[in-house]
Design a protein around this motif. Sequence first.
Motif, short mmCIF file in Angstrom:
data_model
loop_
_atom_site.label_atom_id
_atom_site.label_comp_id
_atom_site.label_asym_id
_atom_site.label_seq_id
_atom_site.Cartn_x
_atom_site.Cartn_y
_atom_site.Cartn_z
N UNK A 106 0.87 -1.17 0.00
CA UNK A 106 0.00 0.00 0.00
C UNK A 106 0.91 1.24 0.00
N UNK A 107 0.58 2.24 -0.79
CA UNK A 107 1.38 3.46 -0.83
C UNK A 107 0.97 4.34 0.35
N UNK A 108 1.93 4.64 1.22
CA UNK A 108 1.60 5.31 2.48
C UNK A 108 2.47 6.52 2.74
N UNK A 109 1.83 7.58 3.21
CA UNK A 109 2.56 8.73 3.72
C UNK A 109 3.18 8.39 5.06
N UNK A 110 4.07 9.24 5.56
CA UNK A 110 4.77 8.94 6.81
C UNK A 110 3.86 8.89 8.03
N UNK A 111 2.83 9.72 8.09
CA UNK A 111 1.97 9.75 9.28
C UNK A 111 1.34 8.40 9.58
N UNK A 112 0.70 7.73 8.62
CA UNK A 112 0.12 6.43 8.93
C UNK A 112 1.14 5.31 9.04
N UNK A 156 -16.23 15.05 9.91
CA UNK A 156 -17.00 16.17 10.44
C UNK A 156 -16.44 17.49 9.91
N UNK A 157 -17.14 18.58 10.22
CA UNK A 157 -16.73 19.88 9.66
C UNK A 157 -15.50 20.46 10.33
N UNK A 158 -14.97 19.77 11.34
CA UNK A 158 -13.72 20.19 11.96
C UNK A 158 -12.52 19.44 11.38
N UNK A 159 -12.78 18.62 10.37
CA UNK A 159 -11.69 17.93 9.68
C UNK A 159 -11.29 16.60 10.27
N UNK A 186 -6.10 11.05 12.21
CA UNK A 186 -6.43 12.36 12.78
C UNK A 186 -5.18 13.09 13.27
N UNK A 187 -4.08 12.91 12.56
CA UNK A 187 -2.88 13.71 12.84
C UNK A 187 -3.23 15.18 12.65
N UNK A 188 -2.73 16.08 13.49
CA UNK A 188 -3.10 17.50 13.42
C UNK A 188 -2.98 18.12 12.03
N UNK A 189 -1.91 17.81 11.31
CA UNK A 189 -1.74 18.41 9.99
C UNK A 189 -2.82 17.93 9.02
#
Length: 268
Positions: A106-112, A156-159, A186-189
């Motif tokens: 799976x192609x994954x960014x660093x956060x996950x 949700x509307x808060x991201x 749900x990492x802050x960025x």
Amino acid sequence: MIFIDLENNPPPQDWIDRADALTQQLIAAPTIVAKNVIIDANQALWNELKDHLSALSNQKCWYTESINAGAHCHVDHFRPKKEVVEEDGNITDGYWWLAFDWMNYRFSGPAPNVRKRSYFQVVANRALIYGDNCNIEDILFIDPIKVRDPECLAFDNEGRVKPKETVKTARNYKRADYSIRRLNLNAPSLIDQRKDKFRKASILLMQLDKKIQLQSVTWDQSRENEIEIGFRELIQMCSKNSEFSAAVKFCLKSSTYAWALEIVNAAA
């Protein structure tokens, strides 16, 4: 997260042949230590597929839908190759026979990927040895290559990402909750970027609805042109090539505007 059709997009046959040869070496290796030596010595092989995998999602991480410009993205082994860590902390041997199986990537960014590590919770029918059937495993991770899995997530509307299922004892609630935690969805960025997209879509929806209502009273060509531009913008935001398209689609589907579903369908 959106569906990625990995199965119908195999890598070049030359890569598959080399991977199969290494898998045969793994099968023949007498111990886990010997198998891990082979895996460690051939990490470059799965990294050869990074461009191929990223192209399937327009360079977006398959878990977060973030492009991660400038970040070091990874080829994640969905089923961990060397060890499996369960929720209770128990550690068992990994799925070594899938180390060079492209359907396990799976192609994954660093956060996950950094958060996921070797965690992989199987509720039932765990494949423990080569030859066991992984397809009958009941797993907690939501998988982007499964058509229905991404639909387990809501926004949700808060991201923030949240389980779509609201009953906490339900299977899909548990799967969504586990995936959100273990993939760091749900990492802050990510929340900040997702919030911007969700709010932009919400504002555009309200603006368009007012114009559509006015058109039903007094039709105006200039206003019709503005509606067309707005529809096209939302279709682009819902496109599988756009970042956080799942959140935008959820925003449209959750709205009270019946016409918003036309946009979701047009972007499919």
